[in-house]
Design a protein around this motif. Structure first.
Motif, short mmCIF file in Angstrom:
data_model
loop_
_atom_site.label_atom_id
_atom_site.label_comp_id
_atom_site.label_asym_id
_atom_site.label_seq_id
_atom_site.Cartn_x
_atom_site.Cartn_y
_atom_site.Cartn_z
N HIS A 286 8.27 -17.53 1.02
CA HIS A 286 7.93 -16.21 0.47
C HIS A 286 6.78 -15.54 1.22
O HIS A 286 6.71 -14.30 1.29
N ALA A 287 5.90 -16.32 1.81
CA ALA A 287 4.81 -15.73 2.59
C ALA A 287 5.38 -14.99 3.80
O ALA A 287 4.90 -13.90 4.16
N ALA A 288 6.40 -15.58 4.42
CA ALA A 288 7.06 -14.91 5.54
C ALA A 288 7.78 -13.65 5.06
O ALA A 288 7.76 -12.61 5.74
N GLY A 289 8.41 -13.73 3.90
CA GLY A 289 9.07 -12.56 3.33
C GLY A 289 8.10 -11.43 3.09
O GLY A 289 8.38 -10.26 3.38
N ASP A 290 6.90 -11.80 2.59
CA ASP A 290 5.86 -10.78 2.37
C ASP A 290 5.43 -10.15 3.69
O ASP A 290 5.16 -8.94 3.76
N LEU B 127 7.94 -7.54 4.59
CA LEU B 127 7.77 -6.36 3.74
C LEU B 127 6.57 -5.52 4.21
O LEU B 127 6.66 -4.28 4.28
N ILE B 128 5.48 -6.19 4.51
CA ILE B 128 4.28 -5.48 4.96
C ILE B 128 4.52 -4.80 6.30
O ILE B 128 4.04 -3.68 6.55
N ALA B 129 5.28 -5.46 7.16
CA ALA B 129 5.59 -4.87 8.47
C ALA B 129 6.39 -3.58 8.32
O ALA B 129 6.10 -2.56 8.96
N LEU B 130 7.42 -3.61 7.46
CA LEU B 130 8.23 -2.41 7.24
C LEU B 130 7.39 -1.31 6.60
O LEU B 130 7.49 -0.14 6.98
N ARG C 215 7.65 1.75 -2.77
CA ARG C 215 8.33 0.46 -2.88
C ARG C 215 9.01 0.43 -4.24
O ARG C 215 8.35 0.47 -5.27
N PHE C 216 10.32 0.36 -4.20
CA PHE C 216 11.10 0.46 -5.43
C PHE C 216 11.15 -0.87 -6.16
O PHE C 216 11.30 -0.94 -7.37
N GLY C 217 11.03 -1.96 -5.41
CA GLY C 217 11.10 -3.29 -6.00
C GLY C 217 11.79 -4.24 -5.04
O GLY C 217 12.72 -3.86 -4.33
N GLY C 218 11.32 -5.50 -5.03
CA GLY C 218 11.94 -6.46 -4.13
C GLY C 218 11.85 -6.00 -2.69
O GLY C 218 10.79 -5.70 -2.17
N GLU C 219 13.02 -5.95 -2.03
CA GLU C 219 13.07 -5.53 -0.63
C GLU C 219 13.54 -4.09 -0.48
O GLU C 219 13.91 -3.67 0.62
N GLU C 220 13.53 -3.33 -1.58
CA GLU C 220 14.00 -1.94 -1.53
C GLU C 220 12.83 -0.96 -1.40
O GLU C 220 11.82 -1.08 -2.10
N PHE C 221 13.00 0.02 -0.54
CA PHE C 221 12.01 1.08 -0.33
C PHE C 221 12.71 2.42 -0.46
O PHE C 221 13.91 2.54 -0.17
N GLN D 41 0.82 -1.21 0.00
CA GLN D 41 0.00 0.00 0.00
C GLN D 41 0.86 1.27 0.00
O GLN D 41 0.44 2.32 0.47
N LEU D 42 2.07 1.16 -0.53
CA LEU D 42 2.92 2.33 -0.77
C LEU D 42 2.90 2.63 -2.26
O LEU D 42 2.50 1.79 -3.07
#
Length: 372
Positions: free
Chosen positions: A263-267, A270-273, A289-295, A219-220
């Motif tokens: 991947h569900a844990a990874g998501d 991401l949602i927490a951050l 959210r720029f992509g992957g794990e980058e913000f 939601q970013l």
């Protein structure tokens, strides 16, 4: 943007056009008055005793006095049309009122031409253009004053006319004002309905466009929205109104999270951050959210110390979050900060922040580095 602001912005060009017409009217009025004076003078009206007051008094009554009012009203109209401080409603009122003063001045001071009196109907039609029945009603009520003044001037200045002719002329003018208001009220109502329909669709379209810029999971804002934001910041920086800062954040060892917990844990991480970012940044306005794990965070005018402290707050809170899939384990991110400087292109700016990020990564992660 509310409906009144939307409608006001749409009519801004029309208001400027009306101001231009007022100036043209002022010029024409002055030209006609001077031509009439020249014709009277060249045909010996004063020598023949056809005008029973002096040339100076005629110039004051017939040329200077009405045209000064018209010029002042035109200046007031231009000020209203170009003003950025007035509200949309105040701007419209002032434009309509200025038009009324222009038309009334010409009508009252030139009643020896009967048809000129009908100029006082123009403000009613002008106020109808803006599709606001409240403004139309108020201008029409105020317009009763020039109607009575022009009628009195007509009775006084036209002793050559039969009283019956005068009464009929004034009655026709009054009836025309009433009919004009009724017709314009219907048209203004219709126009308001149309504008509300257009505005409703405009809001829907804007909402859809906004949704297209949002990354569904976090939601970013997404990468496309970031591109537009950075271009806007760069332009304002060049104009001297902004000194923006960009922050690139990357979750540490995120690949291990996906490989170890799925991947569900990874998501979930991401949602927490993203949730912490929205909270600390006041919504998603400057967060992407720029992509992957980058913000990416974008700051407009905040100084470097403020930016660093805000990123540190985000990092501290994110590092304190617990996860059911990994009891007792905490996650962190590294960040690079870059302030836009003179001579930098957009790519240079991003590369600078990216270099600071990798410096934080290479320095042991879970750090914030500032680009040199």
């Amino acid at each position: 943007m509310n409906f009144e602001e939307y409608r006001g912005r749409h009519f801004r060009k029309i208001q400027k056009g009306i101001a231009a017409v007022c100036w043209i009217g002022a010029g024409l009025s002055l030209t006609v008055q001077l031509l009439i004076f020249y014709m009277y003078l060249s045909n010996g009206f004063w020598k023949k005793g056809l005008i029973d007051y002096s040339i100076a008094l005629y110039l004051w009554r017939g040329v200077i006095r009405p045209d000064i009012l018209v010029i002042l009203a035109s200046a007031c109209c231009s000020f209203a049309a170009h003003s950025k401080k007035l509200t949309e409603s105040a701007r419209t009122y002032l434009v309509c009122f200025s038009v009324m003063v222009c038309c009334s001045s010409i009508a009252i001071c030139n009643v020896y031409f009967s048809f000129v009196m009908y100029l006082i109907t123009i403000p009613i039609y002008v106020s109808m253009i803006f599709g606001d029945r409240k403004i139309l009603r108020n201008i029409s009520i105020i317009n009763a004053v020039p109607f009575f003044l022009s009628s009195i001037a007509f009775y006084i200045k036209r002793p050559d006319l039969d009283p019956t002719h005068k009464n009929i002329s004034v009655l026709v003018l009054g009836s025309l004002l009433v009919v004009s208001y009724i017709v314009c009220n219907v048209l203004a109502k219709s126009q308001e309905v149309q504008f509300r329909y257009i505005f409703k669709n405009y809001r829907k379209q804007k909402t859809l466009i906004e949704e297209l810029k949002i990354e569904p999971m976090t939601q970013l804002y997404n990468k496309a929205a970031l591109e537009g934001c950075m271009n806007a910041y760069l332009k304002k920086f060049i104009a001297g109104s902004y000194k923006p800062t960009v922050v690139i954040m990357d979750i540490d060892h995120f690949k291990n999270v996906n490989d170890t917990y799925g991947h569900a844990a990874g998501d979930e991480v991401l949602i927490a951050l993203a949730g912490v970012i929205r909270e600390k940044m006041g919504g998603r306005r400057h967060a992407f959210r720029f992509g992957g794990e980058e913000f990416i965070l974008a700051f407009e005018t905040e100084d470097l110390e403020f930016v660093k402290n805000r990123v540190q707050e985000i990092k501290d809170e994110f590092c304190s979050i617990s996860y059911d899939f990994a009891p007792g384990e905490k996650f962190s991110f590294s960040a690079g900060i870059s302030v836009l400087k003179d001579g930098m292109e957009k790519a240079d700016w991003f590369n600078s922040a990216d270099a600071a990020l990798y410096k934080a990564k290479n320095g042991g992660r879970n750090k914030i580095e500032i680009a040199e």
